[in-house]
Design a protein around this motif. Structure first.
Motif, short mmCIF file in Angstrom:
data_model
loop_
_atom_site.label_atom_id
_atom_site.label_comp_id
_atom_site.label_asym_id
_atom_site.label_seq_id
_atom_site.Cartn_x
_atom_site.Cartn_y
_atom_site.Cartn_z
N ARG A 557 0.84 -1.18 0.00
CA ARG A 557 0.00 0.00 0.00
C ARG A 557 0.88 1.24 0.00
NH1 ARG A 557 -5.10 1.79 3.93
NH2 ARG A 557 -5.43 3.81 2.87
N LEU A 558 0.49 2.24 -0.80
CA LEU A 558 1.30 3.44 -0.98
C LEU A 558 0.77 4.65 -0.23
CD1 LEU A 558 1.89 3.20 -4.84
CD2 LEU A 558 3.37 2.38 -3.01
N ARG A 667 -5.95 1.50 -7.50
CA ARG A 667 -6.78 2.06 -6.44
C ARG A 667 -7.86 1.04 -6.08
NH1 ARG A 667 -5.96 6.86 -3.85
NH2 ARG A 667 -5.74 7.93 -5.85
N GLN A 668 -7.93 0.68 -4.83
CA GLN A 668 -8.93 -0.29 -4.39
C GLN A 668 -10.31 0.37 -4.42
OE1 GLN A 668 -9.38 -1.89 -0.18
NE2 GLN A 668 -8.12 -3.50 -1.13
N THR A 675 -18.71 -3.90 -0.70
CA THR A 675 -17.87 -4.94 -1.29
C THR A 675 -16.83 -4.30 -2.21
OG1 THR A 675 -19.39 -5.26 -3.16
CG2 THR A 675 -19.76 -6.58 -1.18
N LEU A 676 -15.76 -5.07 -2.49
CA LEU A 676 -14.67 -4.55 -3.29
C LEU A 676 -14.92 -4.78 -4.77
CD1 LEU A 676 -11.57 -5.64 -1.16
CD2 LEU A 676 -12.78 -3.45 -1.16
N GLY A 677 -14.35 -3.86 -5.60
CA GLY A 677 -14.47 -3.98 -7.04
C GLY A 677 -13.87 -5.27 -7.56
N THR A 684 -5.66 -6.50 -5.08
CA THR A 684 -5.15 -5.83 -3.87
C THR A 684 -5.53 -6.54 -2.58
OG1 THR A 684 -7.10 -4.39 -3.61
CG2 THR A 684 -5.33 -3.60 -5.05
N HIS A 685 -6.44 -7.52 -2.66
CA HIS A 685 -6.90 -8.12 -1.39
C HIS A 685 -7.05 -9.64 -1.45
CE1 HIS A 685 -8.83 -8.17 2.54
NE2 HIS A 685 -9.80 -8.91 2.03
N PHE A 686 -7.82 -10.14 -2.42
CA PHE A 686 -8.18 -11.56 -2.37
C PHE A 686 -7.09 -12.48 -2.90
CE2 PHE A 686 -12.18 -10.69 -0.74
CZ PHE A 686 -12.82 -9.68 -1.46
#
Length: 849
Positions: A557-558, A667-668, A675-677, A684-686
Motif C-alpha cells: 500500500r502506498l 486504487r482499491q 464490497t470490493l471492485g 489488492t486483497h483476495f
C-alpha cells in the motif's frame, strides 16, 4: 480562473495604457539628470566662468535682482555654498501667470543671468510626463490619463509577478536568468517576463509615488497614514506659494536673520533656499545639508526677520520615517532618495518602459499571426489529396477508415483490409469529400472515447468535416463501432459517423455493428459480413490473445492514512519466461473470483443457499467465477443459464521489461454496498501473494512515446492524477533507462502527508535530470486546494513555451473530472487548433479511464 482573468486585464490595460506609460518612462528618464545636463550645457549661467572677490550679501543680491525687474518682487532666493555656482531668484507671479520667472543670478555682481540652456525643453518634457502636454495642464484630461496609467502600472507590476511566479519560489534562475538564445515569440515573452521581474518593484515605487501628484485624496491619505496629519504644509509638500503683496521697493530684511542661520548650521551647508514672507511672518530657510544624498535632506528653520531670532528648527535628523517619506516624495519618485545609485536605477528602469509596450504588442501580433497560419495550414491540408499509407495495390474501390484512441480500431481496420486483399487504409482525419469521391465503397472502424467523444486524432474531423454532410450519393458504406457499455453514450461516435454518411446520401451495406470491448461474437459478425463482400469465407477468427500465467510477487500500500481509497503497488512476474511490452501499454487482467461478500449477498437476495449444489459444485463456487447478473433469479438452473464469464480489467503498466517485473498502480474500489471492485479487489486483497494471475498484454499505440522531432526524442509534459501515475511512471522509467531526460511532471492527489505516491522515485528522477520540473497539486490541503488542471492553467505561458519548442503532452488518469478539466485547461492555454493538430500528429496522447 483567476490567472485567466488577470491575464485578460493585463493584456487589455497593456493595449490601452502601454503607450502612455512608454511616453512617461522616456520622459521620466530624460528628467532623471535634468540639473546635471543643464549645468553641463550652461557654463556662464548655471556655473560661473570667472568668479572673483567675495559674494554680495543676500540682501544686496535680492535688491539688485529686483532693480532689474521693475515692479516684480523677489519671493525666493537660493544661495549656493559652491563659489563657482550661480544663485537663483524666483520672482512673484504676475496676474494670469501660474509661476513667476526663475533666473540665475551672479552672486558677485547681482546681475541676472537668465535661464539655463534647454530649460524650455525640460519644461516641455515635464509637461509631457505629468499630463502629456495636453490642453488644460494639471487640470485637464491629460492628468487623468497619466493618473489612470499610473494605476495601471501598479496592476501590471502586481499581476505580472503573480502570472509569472515560478513553481519554485526561491529558484533564482527562474526569476533572473534571461535566455537570449530564444527567438521570435519565445524571446519576446522572455524579455517581457524576466525583465519585468527585474523592474517590478521599482515600477511599483514609481507608480505609487507618482500618484501623489495625481489625486489629492491619495496624497492626503498617505500623509495621514504616515504622519497622522492631512495638512499639505505639515506633510512637507511645501504648500502653495502665497501671492507676494508687499512693496517691491521695500528694503531687504535678511540682515539680522542670516547670521542666525549660519550659527544654527555651524556654517556647514550645501545650499540655502529662503522664502520671503508677507508682512511680519517669519521667513523659512531650507538648508540643504552638506552631505545630503538628495535635495529634500534639509533642516528647515523659521527665523524672525525683524529680530533675527530663531523661531523654530525642524531638523532632518529628528524627523520620523513618515515625515521623511512625505517630505521626500519627489526624491523617492526619481530615485534620488537612495543616492546616485537610485537615480541610475530609476533612469534605466524608466528607459525599459517602452520595452514592455513593444514586446507586449509583438506577442499580440504574433498570436494573431499564428492563428492565421494555423488556419492556412488547415485549409491547405484539407485541399490536398490524401496519401496512401497502408494500401496494397494502389487506390481501389474500397476504403478502410479508422479512428482509434488506443490502437484497437486501427488493428481491426488493418485486419479488415487484409481480409479484403489489401484495401486502402487511412486514418479518419485524412478523409474528406475528395477522398470519398474516389471510391465506391468505404468501411469505417471507429471507436468512442470517454463520454461519447471521438478519439483525440479525430476531434478536428468531427468538428470541421462532419459539420456538413458529404456529397456521397455514389457511396456504399458500413460502420464497425467500438465502445464500452459501461458508459451511457455507448458507441456514440460510431453512430455520429453513421448519421453523417447517411445524411450525405451514402447507402449502408449493412447495419452498423457495435462491439463492446473484446466482444468476439460481434467481431465474428463483422467477419461474416466481410465474407459477403468478397473476403475469404474460412478466415480465422479475430480472437484476442490468450492469457498467460503471471505470479503475484509483491504488493504494497502506498497511501497509508489517506482519506481516499487505498492505492497499491502490485508487482507481477511471468511464470513462463520473459514478456515484452512498451511504456504506455495495457495489462488486461482476468480476475480470479468475485468478492465473497457480494456473492453471498446476491444469493441471499435471490433466496438461494450458498451451499446449494449445481453441476457438482456449490452455487457460490459458480457465482464466484462468473459475472454476477444484474437481476435476481429464482432457481439454480436459471442462475447457471444467466452466468457469463468474468470480464477482464485493464490497467496501465507502470514499469518496463528491463525492470524484470510488471508493475501496476491500483486504487482499491469499494462499491456502495461495501464490497470490493472486481479487478481491484482481486489484485489488492483476495489474490494471495505467490498466486497465479491470468494476464495478457495489449499494445496501446495511442499512449506510446511520441514520435521524435528534428532534434531527436522529444521532451514530455506528463500530466495525471492518482493512480494515473502508472502510465507516466512507465514513460519516465523508459526515459531513464535510455539516458534521456528533461521532462515535466504535473501531478495531483489529495494530501501531501498521505498521498505522495512513490515520492522517493520522483525525487530520484529530479536528481538525475529525468525530470527537470515537478508541479504538484494537493486538492484537500488547506494551503493548496488545487487540482492538476489548475496547475496547467497557472503554467499557461510555460506550456506554450514547451510545446513551441517541440514537447509532447501525455495525460494519464481519471476520466471523471481530471481528463476533461485538463483538456479544457490545455485548450485555454494552447488553443483548440494547436491541440487538435498535436493530437493528429501524435503529440497529445491520453490514457484515461
Amino acid at each position: 480562473m483567476t490567472r485567466q482573468v488577470l491575464f485578460q486585464i493585463h493584456w487589455f490595460l497593456g493595449i490601452t495604457a502601454g503607450f502612455v506609460l512608454a511616453v512617461m518612462g522616456l520622459t521620466g528618464a530624460t528628467l532623471s539628470f535634468e540639473n546635471e545636463i543643464m549645468r553641463a550645457l550652461s557654463p556662464g549661467i548655471v556655473t560661473l566662468s570667472h568668479a572673483t572677490g567675495p559674494a554680495l550679501s543676500p540682501d544686496e543680491v535680492i535688491a539688485r535682482a529686483a532693480a532689474q525687474r521693475p515692479g516684480q518682487a523677489v519671493e525666493r532666493l537660493n544661495v549656493e555654498s559652491d563659489p563657482a555656482a550661480a544663485w537663483t531668484v524666483q520672482f512673484a507671479a504676475r496676474e494670469g501667470e501660474r509661476r513667476g520667472e526663475r533666473s540665475f543670478v551672479d552672486p558677485h555682481s547681482g546681475m541676472l543671468l537668465g535661464q539655463a540652456t534647454s530649460a524650455g525643453f525640460f519644461r516641455t518634457i515635464e509637461n509631457l510626463h505629468r499630463w502629456l502636454a495636453l490642453p488644460g495642464g494639471p487640470n485637464g484630461i491629460g492628468r487623468q490619463i497619466t493618473a489612470f496609467s499610473a494605476i495601471s502600472l501598479v496592476f501590471f507590476a502586481i499581476s505580472g509577478l503573480y502570472l509569472r511566479w515560478p513553481r519554485r519560489t526561491f529558484d533564482w534562475r527562474a526569476w533572473l536568468v534571461l535566455d537570449l538564445r530564444k527567438s521570435g515569440r519565445n524571446l519576446y515573452r522572455a524579455l517581457h517576463a524576466v525583465i519585468g521581474g527585474w523592474v517590478a518593484l521599482v515600477y511599483l515605487l514609481s507608480a505609487m509615488t507618482g500618484l501623489w501628484w495625481s489625486y489629492d485624496w491619495y496624497r492626503q491619505g498617505v500623509l495621514y497614514t504616515l504622519t497622522g496629519k492631512t495638512s499639505r504644509e505639515e506633510g512637507g509638500h511645501g504648500g502653495v506659494k502665497p501671492d507676494h503683496a508687499e512693496d517691491p521697493a521695500a528694503p531687504p530684511r535678511l540682515l539680522r536673520a542670516w547670521p542666525t542661520v549660519m550659527t544654527a548650521m555651524d556654517g556647514r551647508y550645501s545650499s540655502i533656499s529662503v522664502t520671503l514672507p508677507e508682512g511680519h511672518e517669519p521667513a523659512t530657510f531650507r538648508v540643504l545639508l552638506a552631505d545630503a544624498r538628495h535635495d529634500r535632506m534639509t533642516d528647515d528653520l523659521k527665523v524672525d526677520l525683524a529680530t533675527g531670532k530663531l523661531v523654530k528648527a525642524d531638523r532632518y535628523a529628528d524627523r520620523n520615517l513618515g515625515k521623511v517619506i512625505t517630505t521626500s516624495m519627489y526624491e523617492l519618485h526619481r530615485g534620488a532618495f537612495f543616492g546616485i545609485g537610485g537615480r541610475i536605477l530609476l533612469l534605466l528602469t524608466s528607459l525599459t518602459m517602452p520595452l514592455f509596450t513593444v514586446t507586449g504588442l509583438l506577442l499580440y501580433l504574433a498570436r494573431r499571426k499564428r492563428k492565421r497560419a494555423l488556419a492556412e495550414v488547415a485549409e491547405a491540408a484539407a485541399s490536398q489529396p490524401a496519401g496512401n499509407p497502408g494500401a496494397a495495390g494502389g487506390i481501389g474501390d474500397m476504403l478502410i477508415a479508422f479512428a482509434s484512441q488506443t490502437g484497437g480500431a486501427e488493428r481491426l481496420a488493418r485486419q479488415t483490409a487484409s481480409a479484403l486483399g489489401g484495401a486502402r487504409v487511412l486514418p479518419l482525419s485524412a478523409v474528406d469529400e475528395s477522398v470519398l469521391s474516389e471510391v465506391d465503397r468505404a468501411l469505417f472502424v471507429v471507436s468512442t472515447y470517454g463520454e461519447g467523444e471521438p478519439p483525440d486524432p479525430a476531434r478536428r474531423f468531427a468538428r470541421q468535416t462532419m459539420a456538413t454532410p458529404p456529397g456521397a450519393d455514389h457511396l456504399e458504406y458500413a460502420v464497425l463501432a467500438l465502445g464500452d457499455r459501461e458508459y451511457p453514450e455507448f458507441c456514440a461516435f460510431g453512430h455520429s459517423v453513421d448519421r453523417w454518411l447517411h445524411a450525405g446520401g451514402a447507402r449502408r451495406l449493412f447495419d452498423m455493428i457495435e462491439v463492446d470491448g473484446d466482444d468476439t461474437d460481434a467481431q465474428r459478425q463483422w467477419q461474416q459480413q466481410l465474407a459477403a463482400l468478397g473476403a475469404e469465407p474460412d478466415m480465422p477468427d479475430w480472437e484476442p490473445a490468450a492469457y498467460s500465467r503471471w505470479r503475484l510477487a509483491y504488493r504494497r500500500r502506498l497511501n497509508a492514512g489517506s482519506a481516499g481509497g487505498p492505492a497499491f503497488l502490485v508487482s507481477l512476474e511471468p511464470c513462463d519466461g520473459s514478456a515484452a511490452w512498451q511504456a504506455g501499454d495495457i495489462a488486461e487482467v482476468l480476475p480470479g473470483a468475485n468478492d465473497p461478500a457480494r456473492v453471498a449477498a446476491y444469493l441471499a437476495h435471490c433466496g438461494l443457499a450458498g451451499s446449494e449444489m449445481a453441476r457438482g459444485q456449490p452455487l457460490a463456487h459458480h457465482l464466484a467465477l462468473a459475472l454476477i447478473p444484474d437481476h435476481p433469479v429464482a432457481t439454480a438452473e436459471e442462475l447457471l443459464a444467466a452466468l457469463r464469464p468474468l470480464p477482464h480489467r485493464e490497467y496501465s503498466i507502470a514499469s518496463i521489461p528491463a525492470d524484470g517485473r510488471l508493475d501496476l498502480l491500483i486504487r482499491q474500489v469499494e462499491r456502495t454496498d461495501g464490497t470490493l471492485g472486481l479487478g481491484s479487489g482481486w489484485l489488492t486483497h483476495f489474490a494471495p501473494p505467490g498466486s497465479e494471475i491470468a494476464l495478457r498484454l495489449r499494445g496501446n499505440e495511442g499512449f506510446h512515446a511520441p514520435v521524435a522531432g528534428p532534434a531527436g526524442p522529444r521532451r514530455m509534459i506528463l500530466i495525471g492524477n492518482g493512480t494515473g501515475l502508472a502510465g507516466l511512471r512507465g514513460h519516465l522509467r523508459a526515459s531513464e533507462a535510455a539516458g534521456r531526460g528533461g521532462h515535466w511532471l504535473l501531478f495531483g492527489e489529495r494530501n501531501r502527508d498521505h498521498d505522495a505516491l512513490l515520492p522517493d522515485e520522483i525525487e530520484h528522477w529530479l536528481a538525475r535530470g529525468t525530470l527537470t520540473r515537478l508541479d504538484r497539486a494537493w486538492s484537500r490541503d488547506a494551503d493548496c486546494g488545487r487540482y492538476v488542471q489548475h496547475l496547467c492553467a497557472e503554467a499557461e505561458a510555460d506550456l506554450r513555451d514547451w510545446v513551441e519548442n517541440g514537447a509532447a503532452i501525455m495525460v494519464c488518469g481519471s476520466l471523471q473530472g481530471m481528463a476533461p478539466a485538463v483538456d479544457a485547461a490545455l485548450r485555454a492555454a494552447l488553443g483548440d487548433e494547436r491541440l487538435e493538430g498535436m493530437a493528429e500528429a501524435g503529440l497529445y496522447r491520453r490514457d484515461i479511464y
